[in-house]
Design a protein around this motif. Structure first.
Motif, PDB file in Angstrom:
ATOM      1  N   GLU A 111     -38.305  52.686 -45.403  1.00 12.75           N
ATOM      2  CA  GLU A 111     -37.082  53.385 -45.031  1.00 12.75           C
ATOM      3  C   GLU A 111     -37.038  53.550 -43.515  1.00 12.75           C
ATOM      4  N   LEU A 112     -35.882  53.243 -42.942  1.00 17.04           N
ATOM      5  CA  LEU A 112     -35.709  53.331 -41.493  1.00 17.04           C
ATOM      6  C   LEU A 112     -35.005  54.634 -41.113  1.00 17.04           C
ATOM      7  N   PRO A 113     -35.442  55.255 -40.017  1.00 16.61           N
ATOM      8  CA  PRO A 113     -34.687  56.412 -39.518  1.00 16.61           C
ATOM      9  C   PRO A 113     -33.383  55.936 -38.885  1.00 16.61           C
ATOM     10  N   PHE A 114     -32.342  56.750 -39.019  1.00 16.39           N
ATOM     11  CA  PHE A 114     -31.050  56.420 -38.418  1.00 16.39           C
ATOM     12  C   PHE A 114     -30.302  57.695 -38.095  1.00 16.39           C
ATOM     13  N   THR A 115     -29.318  57.574 -37.225  1.00 12.12           N
ATOM     14  CA  THR A 115     -28.425  58.680 -36.921  1.00 12.12           C
ATOM     15  C   THR A 115     -27.001  58.204 -37.130  1.00 12.12           C
ATOM     16  N   VAL A 120     -20.478  56.154 -36.435  1.00  7.50           N
ATOM     17  CA  VAL A 120     -21.268  54.955 -36.151  1.00  7.50           C
ATOM     18  C   VAL A 120     -22.734  55.225 -36.511  1.00  7.50           C
ATOM     19  N   THR A 121     -23.297  54.389 -37.381  1.00  5.22           N
ATOM     20  CA  THR A 121     -24.689  54.501 -37.786  1.00  5.22           C
ATOM     21  C   THR A 121     -25.542  53.730 -36.785  1.00  5.22           C
ATOM     22  N   LYS A 122     -26.535  54.414 -36.207  1.00  6.39           N
ATOM     23  CA  LYS A 122     -27.398  53.794 -35.186  1.00  6.39           C
ATOM     24  C   LYS A 122     -28.833  53.765 -35.682  1.00  6.39           C
ATOM     25  N   LEU A 123     -29.476  52.593 -35.518  1.00 10.64           N
ATOM     26  CA  LEU A 123     -30.860  52.446 -35.930  1.00 10.64           C
ATOM     27  C   LEU A 123     -31.491  51.257 -35.214  1.00 10.64           C
TER      28      LEU A 123
END
Length: 135
Positions: A111-115, A120-123
Motif C-alpha cells: 500500500e502506498l501513502p498518498f494525499t 488531486v491525488t498525489k503519490l
C-alpha cells in the motif's frame, strides 16, 4: 470531441450524442484545456472564439473515472469499486484526478501513502508499474 471555429467571429457550435455514434444516456464532457465539466443527455453547445478550438473528453456518466494524470497511463480497467492502472511512465510525484477519492492505492503488493489536495491525488510511484486503486 474537437470543435473548431474558422470564422472571423466567435460562434456557438453544437453536437448531439447521436452525432458521436453513442448510445442514449448521460455523459460527462470534460474540457481538456479548461477546468470545466458538463453533463449531457442529448445535445451540447459551446461558444468557440474566432479562429479557436475546444477539446472535450467524453465519458459515460456514473462509475469511477480517471479524469487527468501527469503520468502515462497505457490502460485503465474498472471492476466495481476498484480501478487498475497500467502506468508506463511517471514523474517523481504522480498527480491523478479521479471522480471519487481513493481509499487505498496498492503497487506491487504494498500500500502506498498518498494525499488528496483540491481533488488531486498525489503519490510517489516507481516509474513503470501497475496501481490498484480502491474507492
Amino acid at each position: 470531441v474537437g470543435l473548431f471555429n474558422i470564422e472571423e467571429d466567435a460562434k456557438d457550435l453544437s453536437f448531439t450524442i447521436a452525432d458521436l455514434g453513442l448510445e442514449e444516456g448521460e455523459y460527462v464532457l470534460t474540457d481538456v484545456w479548461g477546468d470545466e465539466q458538463f453533463t449531457v443527455t442529448d445535445s451540447f453547445t459551446a461558444n468557440v472564439n474566432k479562429h479557436g478550438s475546444r477539446l472535450f473528453a467524453v465519458t459515460k456518466a456514473g462509475g469511477i473515472k480517471l479524469y487527468d494524470a501527469n503520468v502515462r497511463v497505457n490502460a485503465a480497467k474498472v471492476c466495481g469499486n476498484v480501478m487498475t492502472l497500467d502506468i508506463d511512465y511517471a514523474y517523481k510525484t504522480a498527480e491523478l484526478t479521479f471522480s471519487a477519492e481513493p481509499k487505498s492505492i496498492v503497487c506491487d503488493g504494498s500500500e502506498l501513502p498518498f494525499t488528496v489536495e483540491n481533488g488531486v491525488t498525489k503519490l510517489s510511484i516507481p516509474g513503470k508499474t501497475t496501481l490498484t486503486v480502491t474507492f
